[in-house]
Design a protein around this motif. Sequence first.
Motif, short mmCIF file in Angstrom:
data_model
loop_
_atom_site.label_atom_id
_atom_site.label_comp_id
_atom_site.label_asym_id
_atom_site.label_seq_id
_atom_site.Cartn_x
_atom_site.Cartn_y
_atom_site.Cartn_z
N GLN A 1 0.64 -0.99 0.07
CA GLN A 1 0.18 -0.11 -0.37
C GLN A 1 1.22 0.82 -0.18
O GLN A 1 0.31 2.67 -0.55
N TRP A 2 1.54 1.23 0.76
CA TRP A 2 2.88 2.52 0.92
C TRP A 2 3.19 2.19 -0.39
O TRP A 2 3.42 3.02 -1.25
N LYS B 1 4.96 5.52 -2.35
CA LYS B 1 5.82 6.27 -1.44
C LYS B 1 5.06 7.14 -0.22
O LYS B 1 6.09 7.67 0.45
N THR B 2 4.19 7.56 -0.40
CA THR B 2 3.25 9.21 0.52
C THR B 2 2.88 8.33 1.54
O THR B 2 2.36 9.17 2.86
N ASP B 3 2.12 7.05 1.94
CA ASP B 3 1.34 6.60 2.65
C ASP B 3 2.40 6.06 4.18
O ASP B 3 2.51 4.83 4.17
N ASN C 1 13.32 -0.76 -2.78
CA ASN C 1 12.52 0.79 -2.57
C ASN C 1 12.81 1.16 -0.96
O ASN C 1 11.75 2.09 -0.38
N GLU C 2 13.84 1.04 -0.05
CA GLU C 2 14.31 1.56 0.81
C GLU C 2 15.51 2.74 0.67
O GLU C 2 16.24 2.19 0.40
N ARG D 1 1.61 7.68 -8.92
CA ARG D 1 2.70 9.42 -8.74
C ARG D 1 2.62 10.44 -7.93
O ARG D 1 0.87 10.98 -8.23
N PRO D 2 3.49 10.94 -6.74
CA PRO D 2 2.97 11.53 -6.06
C PRO D 2 2.54 13.39 -6.94
O PRO D 2 3.62 13.35 -8.07
#
Length: 557
Positions: free
Chosen positions: A318-319, A324-326, A385-386, A556-557
């Motif tokens: 979900q993140w 990667k905004t949540d 993704n880290e 995309r944010p």
Amino acid sequence: MGLRSHEQLVVCVGVMFLLTVCITAFFFLPSGGADLYFREENTVHVRDAFIREELRRKEQEELRKKAEEAIPIPIPKPEIGAADDAEGRRIFVKQMIKFSWDGYRKYAWGENELRPNSRSGHSSSIFGYGKTGATIIDAIDTLYIVGLKEEYKDAREWISHFDFKEAAKGDLSVFETNIRFTGGLLSAYALTGDKMFLKKAEEVATVLLPAFDTPSGIPYSLIDLQTGRAKTYSWASGKAILSEYGSIQLEFDYLSNLTGNPVFAEKANKIRDVLTSMEKPEGLYPIYISMDNPPRWGQHLFSMGAMADSWYEYLLKQWISTGKTDDRTKREYEEAMFAMEKRMLFKSEPSNLWYFAKMNGNRVEHSFEHLACFCGGMAVLHSMNEPNRTISEHYLTLGKEIGHTCHESYSRSTTGIGPESFQFTSSIEAKTERRQDSYYILRPEVVETWFYLWRATKDEKYRQWAWDHVQNLEKYAKVNFFEPFLNSSPSYFQGAAGYSGIRNVYDSAPEQDDVQQSFLFAELFKYLYLIFSDDSVLSLDQWVFNTEAHPFRIRRP
């Protein structure tokens, strides 16, 4: 009135004549008398019947040969081992997909799944008892991805006329319906842009909404679409299950974003709000939760496998899916993984195999499930993704070790295929001595982890392990019939059937369970195809997979 005397004389003469003829005929029969006559007559009939049967058999053989020459094989099947590069192996997997799809198309079209040995339809209890075409909806994105155009066209045509609410009967699993049906249709839309799929996905998700009408917002496990009644499993003592109610958000949030209808995201966010507010025992999430408001945890059972698995997967994904905004889901994922590594991660002796054990309170059960093997891939995806390099390397190491452990469960079996669950004791490692754990039902989780490891490391051993599994599937799980039938049609053959689970991975000639699971197409075949494909095919920078391996586009944010 009596006969006259001359008429009586004529009758007597006639009777005497007939008796004379009969007696004379008896003496002129062949030696051996009447019995021999009838035996010889019977022999003639038997001989004639044998000749006719022999002629019929020869005619049948000629027809079989002609039919075999006349019927083209849709995709030529190379010998196992002939594919010595990624392209050849990818083509081989595509042939496997077509082979099993053809079996389903021929023997079970519209049914939920195929019984390849029986050549008939199959439906497990998770689908109720209606014919809802689970295999068609679970498979359509894979058909599209691998380029089986005619097969995709047939599947799309069926779905376009499909009414899920009308077809579904009995108690359906809310979780399975969501990940397979809603997820499969959303994926088909994401790949093709065909709005028909989006409309169907919204229809399926909408009929599930009554299951969320509970005091806490935690949904029931089962729903009957005909009555609208929802309930939990009887064996769960009125409680909901972590992996089920916790594996809703990815599909529902994605659906709300695509349709503009906020109700689905609201239902999923309510679940998240409830769980965020609850205190976790030592940071761990128990499997069971009550339906009260506020809800309470049930027995302190903890697992990375069945009834818990996809909850952790969905926190991470979900993140990722939100670009990667949540931040909340990322934080809660990291906290959960830290607690599980601290309390439940073990290393075996003497081989140092890493695994997550199960826990009941403070009691540890040193077993690891095939289902739990997904977590190696989850750890690798986290690593990819880290942004923090130290954390990234830690999770990549964890993913590698879990991938190795799960491979050992395969390599230590007779068939080269891993069991449903395996133990670590003083006498065994990565094996099971329990008959009830020795089966394999075409599960994808081990190959899933190898797929992520290949994408992250480009270590060829992961492709080789996947290819080994392909060969073992062909040897032990494939069901192939080729039987001539006498009829007037030019189609004399019942051919390809599909792939079946096996009942004991430690048998050299294992019995098949006669079920071709729908997730064979959605997951196992997809991951096998992708591991031999370029990274550009469903790039992990652009796509995230739900727990049924249906790809959604990353926002995309």
